[in-house]
Motif scaffolding. Structure first.
Motif, short mmCIF file in Angstrom:
data_model
loop_
_atom_site.label_atom_id
_atom_site.label_comp_id
_atom_site.label_asym_id
_atom_site.label_seq_id
_atom_site.Cartn_x
_atom_site.Cartn_y
_atom_site.Cartn_z
N THR A 186 0.83 -1.21 0.00
CA THR A 186 0.00 0.00 0.00
C THR A 186 0.87 1.25 0.00
O THR A 186 0.63 2.19 -0.77
N GLN A 187 1.89 1.26 0.85
CA GLN A 187 2.78 2.42 0.93
C GLN A 187 3.51 2.64 -0.39
O GLN A 187 3.64 3.78 -0.86
N ARG A 188 3.98 1.55 -1.02
CA ARG A 188 4.66 1.68 -2.31
C ARG A 188 3.72 2.25 -3.37
O ARG A 188 4.11 3.05 -4.21
N CYS A 189 2.47 1.80 -3.34
CA CYS A 189 1.49 2.31 -4.29
C CYS A 189 1.29 3.81 -4.11
O CYS A 189 1.25 4.57 -5.09
N TRP A 190 1.18 4.24 -2.86
CA TRP A 190 0.99 5.67 -2.61
C TRP A 190 2.20 6.48 -3.08
O TRP A 190 2.05 7.61 -3.57
N GLU A 191 3.41 5.94 -2.93
CA GLU A 191 4.59 6.65 -3.38
C GLU A 191 4.53 6.92 -4.88
O GLU A 191 4.85 8.02 -5.35
N VAL A 192 4.10 5.90 -5.64
CA VAL A 192 4.00 6.05 -7.09
C VAL A 192 2.87 7.01 -7.45
O VAL A 192 3.02 7.90 -8.30
N ILE A 193 1.71 6.84 -6.81
CA ILE A 193 0.55 7.68 -7.12
C ILE A 193 0.83 9.14 -6.79
O ILE A 193 0.48 10.05 -7.57
N ASP A 194 1.45 9.41 -5.67
CA ASP A 194 1.78 10.79 -5.30
C ASP A 194 2.72 11.43 -6.31
O ASP A 194 2.49 12.54 -6.79
N ALA A 195 3.83 10.72 -6.60
CA ALA A 195 4.88 11.31 -7.44
C ALA A 195 4.46 11.40 -8.91
O ALA A 195 4.80 12.36 -9.60
N GLN A 196 3.74 10.40 -9.39
CA GLN A 196 3.34 10.36 -10.80
C GLN A 196 1.81 10.46 -10.90
O GLN A 196 1.18 9.72 -11.66
N ALA A 197 1.25 11.39 -10.16
CA ALA A 197 -0.20 11.45 -10.01
C ALA A 197 -0.92 11.62 -11.35
O ALA A 197 -1.92 10.95 -11.61
N ALA A 225 -0.57 16.73 -8.81
CA ALA A 225 -1.38 16.85 -10.02
C ALA A 225 -2.16 18.15 -10.01
O ALA A 225 -2.57 18.65 -8.95
N LYS A 226 -2.41 18.69 -11.19
CA LYS A 226 -3.31 19.82 -11.31
C LYS A 226 -4.73 19.36 -10.98
O LYS A 226 -5.13 18.24 -11.30
N GLU A 227 -5.48 20.23 -10.36
CA GLU A 227 -6.83 19.85 -9.94
C GLU A 227 -7.73 19.56 -11.14
O GLU A 227 -8.66 18.76 -11.05
N MET A 228 -7.44 20.18 -12.28
CA MET A 228 -8.23 19.90 -13.47
C MET A 228 -8.03 18.45 -13.91
O MET A 228 -8.97 17.80 -14.38
N VAL A 229 -6.82 17.93 -13.75
CA VAL A 229 -6.54 16.53 -14.09
C VAL A 229 -7.31 15.60 -13.13
O VAL A 229 -7.86 14.57 -13.55
N VAL A 230 -7.37 15.98 -11.87
CA VAL A 230 -8.14 15.19 -10.89
C VAL A 230 -9.61 15.16 -11.28
O VAL A 230 -10.26 14.10 -11.25
N PHE A 231 -10.14 16.30 -11.66
CA PHE A 231 -11.55 16.40 -12.06
C PHE A 231 -11.84 15.53 -13.29
O PHE A 231 -12.82 14.78 -13.32
N GLU A 232 -10.99 15.62 -14.29
CA GLU A 232 -11.20 14.84 -15.52
C GLU A 232 -11.10 13.35 -15.24
O GLU A 232 -11.86 12.55 -15.80
N ALA A 233 -10.19 12.96 -14.36
CA ALA A 233 -10.05 11.55 -14.01
C ALA A 233 -11.30 11.04 -13.29
O ALA A 233 -11.76 9.92 -13.53
N ALA A 234 -11.86 11.86 -12.42
CA ALA A 234 -13.08 11.46 -11.70
C ALA A 234 -14.24 11.27 -12.68
O ALA A 234 -15.05 10.33 -12.52
N LEU A 235 -14.34 12.11 -13.69
CA LEU A 235 -15.39 11.93 -14.69
C LEU A 235 -15.19 10.66 -15.50
O LEU A 235 -16.15 9.96 -15.84
N SER A 236 -13.94 10.34 -15.83
CA SER A 236 -13.66 9.09 -16.56
C SER A 236 -14.04 7.89 -15.71
O SER A 236 -14.61 6.91 -16.21
N TRP A 237 -13.71 7.95 -14.41
CA TRP A 237 -14.10 6.86 -13.51
C TRP A 237 -15.63 6.75 -13.45
O TRP A 237 -16.18 5.63 -13.46
#
Length: 467
Positions: A186-197, A225-237
């Protein structure tokens, strides 16, 4: 399906012993295909010098089988022979099943929640002391190893997943690591997600996570990550979730499946232009929400919002500086289209975001930098970028489009070709080993370097990274 898409085509085969002969492997394969009840004739035992090899012959073999498993969901089952003693020695669950106080005397056991290839992979470990993992089945094998308490196999599965971890599959593995209660993974996953969000959020795997994992990612303070990228990802999900629920992917249904998770997106922290051209016109927000957020951006008296208004902190970049001093001389350091390059290795996974470079020693100047990061000669990231040097001896950062994942104990090559004012500062008293926070960097000269840069001196004084 997802495992095949999210993991690279790789396979891990290991054994606790190297004494197994080619004839044993050949005969075992023959047993698998022909289900031979008496391999090698009546005295086959004498062909194999170790108990491990003799047990290997019994793997998936009907000979002396005293239990059978019907493995897999209805319509996809496979009947697998087993030997109670061998299974009980390899698993406490099998021991309780066959020899415990509540043991049942049954010759056929149905296991609908385990896939046949993963069950066979577990049995191969129990019988043969071999770990045979591949991307298609590793998650299901981990489930089987957890269910039947085979800890060494489970650890091997987790190690396999950690070495395969990338932005492409980190979100899916995050949900699985929580399900399997693997805190290190889990911790390794978070490291990747944070850095390459931004890479992780744009991956296909992000759309396959469950709602709880979605909320934990959207809530994450350290997403880079830019918040716009977060928003677009949430819509794709949300669109993928509509399909999973057999709902038309309409705007209303996307908002429905997102539920309260939409308020975890920090829409007021977007750039006004991103909000106006993106989120405000998406239709996912209500008219009142859109109006209130516009007022938040523009009015002195701001309305109360359900959305968090503070930008995410992200990750603070770290810098590994490899020189102890810098200098300039009237006849060097010059740039004439030649390459400055250095090799480096780290002792833990990091993410290289860019380089720190020296600039002009003759007053302010603008440079064009062609930057590159390679592993074993294969480019991993490239970018041509301009930066401004103010004439000081300070380093000036140049950034890749996305941070690049760097694995430990492997040498990578950092290169840059500069075009601009010929005379520049350069580093001196270079170090072969640098401790930067919790990360140890090692440096060695690169054959790609044609402008004089090496360990002792030259360009590329800094590696900018996340860890």
């Amino acid at each position: 399906r997802m495992a095949a898409e999210l993991f690279p085509a790789k396979k891990l085969v290991s054994s606790a012993s190297s004494s197994s002969s080619s004839s044993a492997a050949s005969l075992q394969q023959q047993n698998l295909s022909n289900n031979n009840p008496a391999p090698g004739g009546c005295s086959w035992q004498g062909l194999y010098p170790t108990i491990r090899e003799r047990n290997s012959v019994m793997f998936n073999n009907e000979m002396m089988a005293d239990v059978h498993f019907v493995v897999g969901p209805p319509g996809g089952t496979q009947r697998v022979p087993g030997h109670k003693y061998v299974l009980a020695v390899g698993s406490s669950v099998f021991h309780a099943m066959f020899y415990g106080e509540l043991a049942e005397d049954t010759e056929e056991i149905r296991i609908p929640d385990v896939e046949p290839p993963s069950f066979l992979a577990m049995l191969k470990y129990i019988y043969c002391d071999e770990i045979d993992l591949c991307a298609d089945t590793v998650l299901a094998t981990l489930y089987a190893a957890k269910k039947y308490i085979v800890p060494h196999l489970a650890r091997a599965c987790v190690n396999f997943l950690e070495t395969s971890l990338s932005a492409k599959n980190a979100c899916v593995l995050l949900s699985q690591s929580c399900l399997f209660e693997e805190p290190d993974l889990t911790q390794r996953c978070w490291e990747v997600i944070d850095a390459q969000a931004e890479l992780a959020l744009r991956s296909e795997g992000f759309c396959d996570i469950d709602t709880q994992t979605l909320e934990s990612i959207l809530r994450r303070e350290t997403l880079n990550a830019k918040e716009m990228v977060v928003f677009e990802a949430a819509l794709s999900w949300a669109e993928a979730e509509c399909q999973r629920r057999d709902l038309p992917p309409s705007i209303d249904n996307k908002r429905l499946v997102l539920g309260k998770a939409i308020y975890l997106i920090r829409i007021p922290a977007m750039a006004l232009e991103d909000f106006a051209n993106g989120a405000a016109q998406s239709g996912v927000l209500t008219l009142n929400e859109t109006n209130d957020i516009f007022l938040w951006f523009t009015a002195s008296r701001k309305p109360e919002l359900l959305f968090c208004t503070k930008p995410r902190k992200g990750l603070a970049p770290q810098r590994c500086h490899r020189f102890q001093s810098c200098a300039y001389r009237s006849n060097q350091w010059r740039y004439r289209g030649r390459c400055d390059s250095i090799q480096f290795a780290v002792d833990r996974r990091v993410f290289i975001a860019g380089f720190g470079l020296y600039g002009s020693s003759c007053g302010s100047a603008e440079y064009s930098a062609k930057m590159e990061l390679k592993r074993q000669g294969v480019p991993m990231a490239q970018r041509v970028i301009k930066f401004f040097s103010d004439g000081s001896s300070s380093t000036f950062p140049v950034w890749f489009d996305y941070p690049v994942q760097i694995e430990p104990d492997t040498f990578y090559t950092a290169s840059v070709v500069l075009d601009g004012n010929e005379l520049s500062y350069f580093g001196q008293e270079g170090m072969t080993e640098v401790q930067s926070g919790k990360v140890t960097f090692q440096f060695q000269c690169s054959s790609d370097s044609t402008n004089g840069t090496g360990v002792q001196g030259g360009q590329i004084p800094e590696l900018i990274f996340y860890a």
